[in-house]
Design an enzyme around this catalytic site. Structure first.
Site, PDB file in Angstrom:
ATOM      1  N   GLU A 273      47.645  11.363  59.946  1.00 46.84           N
ATOM      2  CA  GLU A 273      49.010  11.886  59.885  1.00 46.84           C
ATOM      3  C   GLU A 273      48.991  13.338  59.420  1.00 46.84           C
ATOM      4  OE1 GLU A 273      51.486   9.196  57.640  1.00 46.84           O
ATOM      5  OE2 GLU A 273      51.749   7.913  59.393  1.00 46.84           O
TER       6      GLU A 273
ATOM      7  N   GLU B 194      49.876   2.725  63.780  1.00 48.99           N
ATOM      8  CA  GLU B 194      50.350   2.093  62.544  1.00 48.99           C
ATOM      9  C   GLU B 194      51.800   1.674  62.701  1.00 48.99           C
ATOM     10  OE1 GLU B 194      50.324   4.442  58.970  1.00 48.99           O
ATOM     11  OE2 GLU B 194      48.331   5.245  59.346  1.00 48.99           O
TER      12      GLU B 194
HETATM   13  C1  GAL Z   1      51.369   6.291  56.740  1.00 41.16           C
HETATM   14  C2  GAL Z   1      49.916   6.486  56.418  1.00 41.16           C
HETATM   15  C3  GAL Z   1      49.259   5.246  55.876  1.00 41.16           C
HETATM   16  C4  GAL Z   1      50.170   4.565  54.901  1.00 41.16           C
HETATM   17  C5  GAL Z   1      51.451   4.204  55.602  1.00 41.16           C
HETATM   18  C6  GAL Z   1      52.427   3.479  54.721  1.00 41.16           C
HETATM   19  O1  GAL Z   1      52.051   7.440  56.322  1.00 41.16           O
HETATM   20  O2  GAL Z   1      49.190   6.972  57.508  1.00 41.16           O
HETATM   21  O3  GAL Z   1      48.055   5.626  55.260  1.00 41.16           O
HETATM   22  O4  GAL Z   1      50.419   5.423  53.840  1.00 41.16           O
HETATM   23  O5  GAL Z   1      52.093   5.366  56.068  1.00 41.16           O
HETATM   24  O6  GAL Z   1      53.626   3.182  55.397  1.00 41.16           O
END
Ligand code: GAL
Ligand code: ZN
Length: 668
Positions: free
Chosen positions: A149, A308
């Site tokens: 990110e 994610e």
């Molecule tokens: C994203 C990140 C992850 C985790 C996740 C939590 O920002 O890439 O490592 O922090 O959000 O929602």
């Protein structure tokens, strides 16, 4: 030899360094039970891999890679450069980021580095190369995951190093000609004229509103600088690990505005995206659908990876609402319906310690005797059942134009109304089109628009001459075009297009306004003519006069009472529509129905406000996705084979409230 990505990958971030070895054994057993076939390994493991400047420890990662391979699980291996270890920032405090008001962002969380820092880059590339060389040939390796990110917490840095980098970027942009910069930035205003590039600063907190073009250029510079940090790592990986695709996870979602992901999409080997729902939004699935279509746009229409999302609650919103039963499966399938070829999560096992210990995971604190786990296993089965859709794409006749440049420009300060938000109209039009069964591509204005018969131009505040001309040319060639207020107002330098609003689109639309008439906070006005009844509008109006267009709807009250609210100008065999106020959702629906019918746009069967329907195609095969976000049964006229339940459908497909279906169309 590295391995290809699984067809419809399923899995998530795996952080074994947070757990003792016994847990790792259980992890792999349970990953197999759950059908996990891809994990993202090592995202935040820099401090573990390099415990000191000249100390390296790859042993634990070697073990993980080997054990995952033995378990048949492929790896998306992170370059681990997302969060520098404490020893590095202790030695080099000059690499810490500085906020707009001059505060240092200290280590102790993550991403505490200045994106322009040469020290950060040198150390990151060293680590990236070491990992690249070590694992290039590893049989578990399927994908490289650069950083994480990029720009999530440190997108804009205002330190001296960043200031110097900004000046270099400006010199290149303006051919080393400070007078050119003076002209573009409009520095004749407020005595801002520069005599030398060395006088130029990032837009730090100033006594009043900073120069808008300086702010805009700083956003462009910052996005480019972050992208450059990706590019240099990618180039190392291409060199030492040829043939293995390289990605970095984007954050295309409602509030992420600092990175111009259309530019990023051209640099990655495969687009991947992280998406989190806004729990407080009861219609969050609509934002998901829009963001997923936009992600596909950044991928040039090609399949992308959902890198994610969450199985249930996150930890970072004010109230972290759990997902309702079935919601995680619907969200997952919705991403696939809009073009994702992977469904991955943050993270595999819920942490026991640390800031994210209350974030949901595939394997929750409670273990496998939990609803979350059962839904995870069910999702995995569903993805197996629909695996054949991998590689297919969308083929739509309708486009929404979207541009980070326009977003940045639109949301600068000192504008007519703080209520004009860039994504607002785009999302509402997208919602309305989806409810009408119209598939939409969300594309950059420079995209070849030839294939589109309906082009929507929401709030395109900043637009180049070329992009405006391309829209007009499509209208002349028979497409229908819908432009909403506060579009075409400025050129790429944020200079007003003179002669009346909406500047760049005035001639195409056949309207001219001489003054914006924004509405007060919570002020609602009435609009007449869209349907049999009055509909309401808010936020915006303007003194539209007709110059070739006809009024389709009229403002009933408010500062523009009696003036056109929606106009239409016939152009060739198409039409150009202008929407001069913020219509209510009902009003948008009425407008969209008319425009879609007029443009002869194909509609997907069975769609409705709560029933999302999309189609993916590959050669002469096609799949219809139905995601029922409502509570009522949905009936969809379609023939084919429903893959989730493995049954033949020869008339109406019945999808219960909350259910999902994927139909391979045609007689089997
Ligand atoms: C994203 C990140 C992850 C985790 C996740 C939590 O920002 O890439 O490592 O922090 O959000 O929602
Ligand atoms: Zn900096």
């Amino acid at each position: 030899m590295p391995t290809p990505l699984p067809a419809l990958a399923f899995g998530g971030d795996y952080n074994p360094e947070q757990w003792p070895p016994e847990a790792h054994v259980e992890d792999r057993e349970l990953m197999r039970t759950a059908g996990v076939d891809l994990v993202t390994l090592g995202v935040f493991s820099w401090a573990h891999l390099q415990p000191g400047p000249d100390r390296w420890d790859f042993s634990w990662l070697d073990e993980q890679m080997d054990a995952l391979h033995a378990a048949g699980i492929r790896v998306d291996l992170a370059t681990a450069t997302a969060s520098p270890p404490p020893w590095l920032t202790r030695r080099h405090p000059e690499m810490l980021p500085i906020t707009q008001d001059g505060r240092t962002l200290w280590p102790g969380a993550r991403q505490a580095f200045c994106p322009s820092s040469p020290v950060y880059r040198e150390h990151a590339l060293r680590l990236c190369r070491a990992l690249g060389e070590r694992y290039a040939e590893h049989p578990a390796l399927a994908l490289w995951h650069v950083s994480n990110e990029i720009g999530c917490h440190n997108a804009r840095c205002y330190c001296e190093v960043s200031a110097a980098a900004f000046r270099r970027w400006l010199r290149a942009r303006y051919d080393d000609d400070v007078d050119r910069l003076n002209h573009v930035w409009g520095t004749a205003f407020w005595s801002q004229r520069y005599g030398d590039f060395e006088e130029v600063l990032p837009p730090r907190v100033a006594p009043a509103w900073s120069n808008p073009t300086q702010q805009l250029d700083f956003l462009r510079f910052s996005s480019d600088q972050l992208l450059d940090n990706f590019v240099v790592e990618r180039d190392v990986l291409h060199e030492v690990s040829p043939g293995v695709p390289v990605t970095t996870n984007a954050m295309v979602m409602r509030n992420t505005f600092e990175m111009d992901y259309f530019r990023w999409g051209r640099e990655v080997d495969i687009v991947s995206n992280d998406h989190y729902l806004t729990a407080a939004d009861p219609h969050a699935h609509r934002e998901l659908a829009f963001s997923a279509d936009l992600t596909r746009g950044t991928a040039g229409g090609r399949p992308w990876l959902l890198m994610e999302h969450s199985t249930s609650a996150v930890n970072w919103q004010p109230r972290n609402l759990a997902k309702a039963p079935g919601e995680m499966i619907r969200s997952s399938l919705a991403h696939v319906a809009h073009g994702a070829d992977a469904v991955l999560f943050f993270q595999w096992r819920a942490s026991r310690a640390g800031a994210e210990k209350f974030h949901s995971a595939l394997l929750p604190h409670a273990g496998t005797d939990s609803r979350q786990w059962r839904e995870v296993v069910r999702l995995s089965q569903i993805l197996d059942a629909v695996e054949e859709v991998a590689g297919s794409v969308a083929r739509n006749q309708t486009a929404i134009l979207f541009d980070w440049d326009a977003w940045w420009g639109c949301e600068l300060d000192s504008h007519p109304s703080v209520d004009v938000r860039y994504r607002d109209r785009a999302e509402d039009l997208h919602r309305s089109l989806s409810a009408a069964g119209v598939g939409v591509d969300v594309v950059h204005p420079d995209t070849d628009l030839t294939a589109y018969r309906l082009i929507l131009v929401p709030t395109l505040y900043l637009v180049t001459d070329a992009a405006a001309a391309a829209v007009a040319a499509r209208a002349a060639a028979g497409a229908s075009v819908v432009v909403t207020y506060f579009s075409g107002i400025v050129d790429e330098h944020d200079h007003i297009r003179l002669g009346g609003y909406p500047g760049a689109f005035r001639d195409l639309l056949g309207v001219r306004s001489t003054e914006f008439l924004p509405l007060g906070e919570h002020q609602h006005v009435q609009v007449e003519g869209l349907g049999d009844e009055l509909s309401s509008a808010d936020v915006w109006s303007e003194d539209v006069t007709l110059a070739g267009a006809e009024a389709v709807a009229t403002m009933v009250d408010g500062p523009a009472a009696g003036l056109p609210a929606v106009t239409r100008r016939p152009v060739g065999s198409g039409a150009a529509w202008y929407v001069a106020t913020r219509l209510s959702p009902d009003g948008t629906d009425q407008l969209v129905r008319r425009v879609v019918a007029e443009a002869g746009i194909e509609r997907l069967p069975g769609a409705g406000p709560d029933v999302e329907v999309t189609r993916r195609v590959s050669g002469d095969r096609s799949w219809l996705f139905v995601i029922n976000h409502g509570t009522e049964v949905a009936r969809v006229p379609v023939r084919g084979t429903e893959l989730v339940s493995d049954r033949v459908v020869d008339a109406d497909l019945v999808v219960p409230g909350g259910g999902v279906a994927v139909v391979r169309e045609g007689r089997s």
